[in-house]
Motif scaffolding. Structure first.
Motif, short mmCIF file in Angstrom:
data_model
loop_
_atom_site.label_atom_id
_atom_site.label_comp_id
_atom_site.label_asym_id
_atom_site.label_seq_id
_atom_site.Cartn_x
_atom_site.Cartn_y
_atom_site.Cartn_z
N ARG A 27 0.83 -1.22 0.00
CA ARG A 27 0.00 0.00 0.00
C ARG A 27 0.86 1.25 0.00
O ARG A 27 0.56 2.24 -0.70
CB ARG A 27 -0.92 -0.01 1.22
N GLU A 30 2.30 1.87 -3.51
CA GLU A 30 1.32 2.43 -4.44
C GLU A 30 1.06 3.90 -4.14
O GLU A 30 0.86 4.71 -5.06
CB GLU A 30 0.02 1.63 -4.36
N GLU A 31 1.05 4.27 -2.86
CA GLU A 31 0.85 5.68 -2.52
C GLU A 31 2.02 6.54 -3.01
O GLU A 31 1.81 7.66 -3.53
CB GLU A 31 0.69 5.82 -1.00
N ARG A 96 8.55 10.49 2.78
CA ARG A 96 7.25 11.10 2.50
C ARG A 96 6.95 12.25 3.44
O ARG A 96 6.42 13.29 3.02
CB ARG A 96 6.16 10.03 2.62
#
Length: 380
Positions: A27, A30-31, A96
């Motif tokens: 996940r 993909e982010e 991020r």
């Protein structure tokens, strides 16, 4: 410099990885490849595609065989997979949250993937050294995940099921413990069943079976010496390992009477038959017989008196006759102590009652005097 490192990753990380088998890591990947890159690199589409390709190939390339490894890196257990995925999430979350942009983001992703790769190599080396097929004998079953297909299945490490012989020495009346557990049994997958047998030549007698790898026999005797065998089988009753035990006694399993001559009913071994002409033995050690008391030289020289002998005169007593003091009796002192306590308590109680009576009498007299004074004033 950045393009050279990206090219190295492209060539070195050609195999598929393991992190995409972890849902959390998948996940996060993909982010990063989707909304995050659109937000951080909005104008340069080529740079955005390069960062996305580096992320994808960097994650998929973690299945490459580490240097010095002895097993395929495409196989991994659940614990090692979670540890590697946690390291990947920690590095990528830091990138991020720092909100890097454009070329700076590309450089941070490249160096972050290199850190993840080094961490993954340490983790996979530890797994292959301490967990993967660590059995030196027997059939080891492990639940492993294939990083190429993300399918989890039972992997068998097959070796000779005979895991050696053991010799044990035990004395009579002591406990015999047979240990059938091996160091790799705790990582073997599934329920394990241990079976113990008593071996009589070419035949075997079943003793016990169950999940406990120990067989304990209390207070063994000579009849317990001999050969034993144990097996470890899996849930499908497949033989995974077996061992032989040869049990002997220290000095031929001596009995308790031989080890403790004072034991009731024990007799010392006799090498010659008893002599029938010898006097019967009483069983008493002559050294333990009561010896006559030692007499002083004074009494040794005294001879019995004859019929014509005269008794010697006794010298008169000198000084007054004294009586020894009466010995101290603990009970008498205890009785006196009780009486002293009772008397003291009674006297104290009487003293308090007398004080209260005097105080009460004085108060009544004071009230009466006040009334007399008041009545005189009213009359005046």
């Amino acid at each position: 410099m950045a393009w050279a490192l990206w090219l190295w990753l492209w060539l070195a990380l050609r195999a598929r990885g393991c992190l995409h088998c972890d849902p959390g890591a998948a996940r996060l990947l993909e982010e990063l490849r989707g909304p995050f890159l659109l937000r951080q690199v909005p104008r340069d589409a080529e740079l955005r595609a390069r960062v996305a390709a580096v992320l994808q190939r960097g994650v998929l390339g973690l299945a490459e065989q580490p240097p010095g490894a002895r097993g395929p890196a495409a196989l991994i257990d659940e614990k090692t997979l979670h540890e590697a995925a946690a390291a990947f999430r920690r590095v990528m979350t830091r990138i991020r949250d720092n909100e890097f942009r454009d070329e700076q983001l590309f450089n941070e992703v490249m160096w972050g993937l290199q850190e993840v790769r080094e961490t993954f190599q340490k983790i996979i080396n530890r797994f292959q050294t301490l967990v993967y097929c660590l059995n030196k004998c027997g059939q080891l079953l492990q639940l492993l995940t294939d990083c190429k297909t993300c399918k989890t299945d039972i992997h068998t490490c097959s070796k000779d099921v005979h895991c050696g012989d053991r010799k044990l020495e035990v004395e009579e009346d002591e406990d015999l413990i047979l240990d059938c557990a091996l160091t790799w049994h705790h990582v073997s997958y599934g329920i394990k069943n241990y079976i113990f047998y008593r071996v009589w030549g070419h035949t075997e007698q079943h003793i016990v079976s169950g999940p406990d790898p120990f067989l304990v026999r209390k207070e063994v005797t000579v009849n317990d010496s001999g050969s034993y065998r144990c097996e470890m089988r899996d849930v499908k009753n497949m033989l995974c390992s077996q061992m032989q035990f040869q049990v002997t006694g220290e000095g031929g399993l001596p009995s308790r009477m031989e080890r403790n001559p004072k034991h009731p009913g024990s007799q010392a071994p006799c090498s010659h038959p008893p002599d029938p002409t010898a006097p019967p033995r009483t069983g008493i050690d002559p050294r333990h017989l009561r010896q006559p008391p030692h007499r002083s030289p004074l009494f040794a020289t005294v001879t019995p008196l004859g019929n014509n002998s005269v008794l010697p005169t006794v010298a008169p007593l000198r000084g007054p006759l004294t009586v020894p003091p009466t010995p101290w009796v603990p009970g008498a002192l205890a009785h006196w102590t009780v009486w002293i306590v009772i008397s003291s308590s009674t006297g104290l109680i009487l003293l308090l009652l007398a004080g209260c009576f005097c105080f009460y009498h004085r108060q009544e007299r004071a009230v009466k005097d006040d009334d007399d004074v008041e009545s005189r004033l009213l009359r005046a």
